[in-house]
Scaffold this motif. Structure first.
Motif, short mmCIF file in Angstrom:
data_model
loop_
_atom_site.label_atom_id
_atom_site.label_comp_id
_atom_site.label_asym_id
_atom_site.label_seq_id
_atom_site.Cartn_x
_atom_site.Cartn_y
_atom_site.Cartn_z
N ARG A 110 -15.35 61.27 41.06
CA ARG A 110 -14.41 60.40 40.35
C ARG A 110 -13.13 61.15 39.97
NH1 ARG A 110 -19.00 57.44 36.46
NH2 ARG A 110 -19.90 56.17 38.13
N LEU A 111 -13.28 62.37 39.51
CA LEU A 111 -12.10 63.17 39.16
C LEU A 111 -11.25 63.45 40.40
CD1 LEU A 111 -13.69 65.72 36.67
CD2 LEU A 111 -12.06 63.91 36.11
N THR A 112 -11.92 63.74 41.51
CA THR A 112 -11.20 64.02 42.75
C THR A 112 -10.43 62.78 43.21
OG1 THR A 112 -12.85 65.66 43.41
CG2 THR A 112 -11.45 64.74 45.15
N ALA A 113 -11.06 61.62 43.14
CA ALA A 113 -10.39 60.38 43.53
C ALA A 113 -9.21 60.09 42.61
CB ALA A 113 -11.38 59.22 43.51
N TRP A 114 -9.38 60.33 41.32
CA TRP A 114 -8.31 60.07 40.36
C TRP A 114 -7.13 61.02 40.56
CZ3 TRP A 114 -6.22 62.98 36.25
CH2 TRP A 114 -5.41 62.25 35.36
N ALA A 115 -7.42 62.27 40.84
CA ALA A 115 -6.36 63.27 40.98
C ALA A 115 -5.61 63.14 42.30
CB ALA A 115 -6.95 64.67 40.86
N GLY A 116 -6.25 62.62 43.33
CA GLY A 116 -5.60 62.50 44.62
C GLY A 116 -5.60 63.81 45.39
N SER A 117 -5.11 63.75 46.61
CA SER A 117 -5.17 64.90 47.51
C SER A 117 -4.30 66.06 47.07
CB SER A 117 -4.77 64.47 48.93
OG SER A 117 -3.44 63.95 48.93
N ARG A 118 -3.29 65.80 46.25
CA ARG A 118 -2.39 66.88 45.82
C ARG A 118 -2.74 67.45 44.45
NH1 ARG A 118 3.66 64.84 47.75
NH2 ARG A 118 3.13 64.57 49.96
N GLY A 119 -3.77 66.91 43.83
CA GLY A 119 -4.21 67.44 42.55
C GLY A 119 -5.21 68.56 42.73
#
Length: 232
Positions: A110-119
């Protein structure tokens, strides 16, 4: 045929000393270069190392990427700390550590999806996570509210069995704190997270959170700016 080269003058004792020292000095230079390359490789290996359970960056890798994000985006950067509430109860529940592992993996996704590929998303240890992402001031409140709601969704730990999840969230941004120093931002985000513990809302750190004394980043901060989200 042997060729002899004659040099004029005598070789004095100082010249002999310099000539004799040249070989070990050259050896040390080569050794220093090799050591530097080995240390650089070790640092890169640490930075690239991933958490085996969640696939997230480890502390070193996260720190490297987070610094890049805060340095590059300045006031548009946001550092977020997340701590799962009552996680021990999940581990001690019917599903045991298997249920706990699935909650950690779901939180990471969920954190990865929220942050996006550049986070940058990292697992700092246990049930503690950190995120560095580019989010401008105008969208910050909405995005943090979305994160609160996302992390509060139940997690399926086995067929048809759902576990309620709650998370405490603290965030810090350079424009509010007046610095892009990652250590200051993380200390403030950590203090803000504890100021909003068990509220179900993300707390955006104010300047007072950057000066809260802490031991290993673990002492509650004073109340900050609460950003509305789904209650835990």
């Amino acid at each position: 045929m042997n060729t002899t080269v004659c040099l004029p003058g005598r070789i004095g004792p100082h010249a002999l000393l310099i000539t004799t020292a040249a070989v070990p000095l050259t050896g040390w230079a080569v050794h220093a270069v090799a050591l530097h390359r080995k240390l650089s490789g070790a640092r890169r290996e640490l930075a690239d190392r991933r958490d085996s359970l969640t696939g997230l960056l480890g502390r070193d890798g996260y720190t490297t990427r987070a610094r890049q994000i805060t340095d590059r985006y300045g006031n548009a950067a946001l550092v977020v700390f997340v701590d799962l509430d009552h996680f021990k109860q999940i581990n001690d529940g019917p599903g045991g550590h298997t249920a706990g592992d699935r909650v950690l993996a779901a939180t990471a996704a969920r954190l990865t999806a929220w942050a996006g590929s550049r986070g940058a998303v990292g697992r700092l240890g246990g049930d503690e996570f950190a995120v560095a992402v580019r989010i401008g001031p105008a969208r910050r409140e909405l995005r943090l509210a979305q994160l609160s709601a996302l992390l509060a969704q139940p997690v399926e730990v086995e067929d048809g069995v759902l576990v309620d999840v709650a998370a405490s969230i603290g965030a810090a941004s350079p424009d509010v704190l007046g610095t892009t120093d990652l250590s200051v931002l993380q200390r403030a985000a950590d203090a803000a997270m504890y100021a909003g513990k068990h509220t179900g809302r993300a707390v955006l750190a104010g300047p007072q959170h950057a000066t809260v004394p802490s031991i290993n980043g673990r002492r509650a901060g004073r109340p900050g700016t609460a950003v509305s989200g789904r209650a835990a």
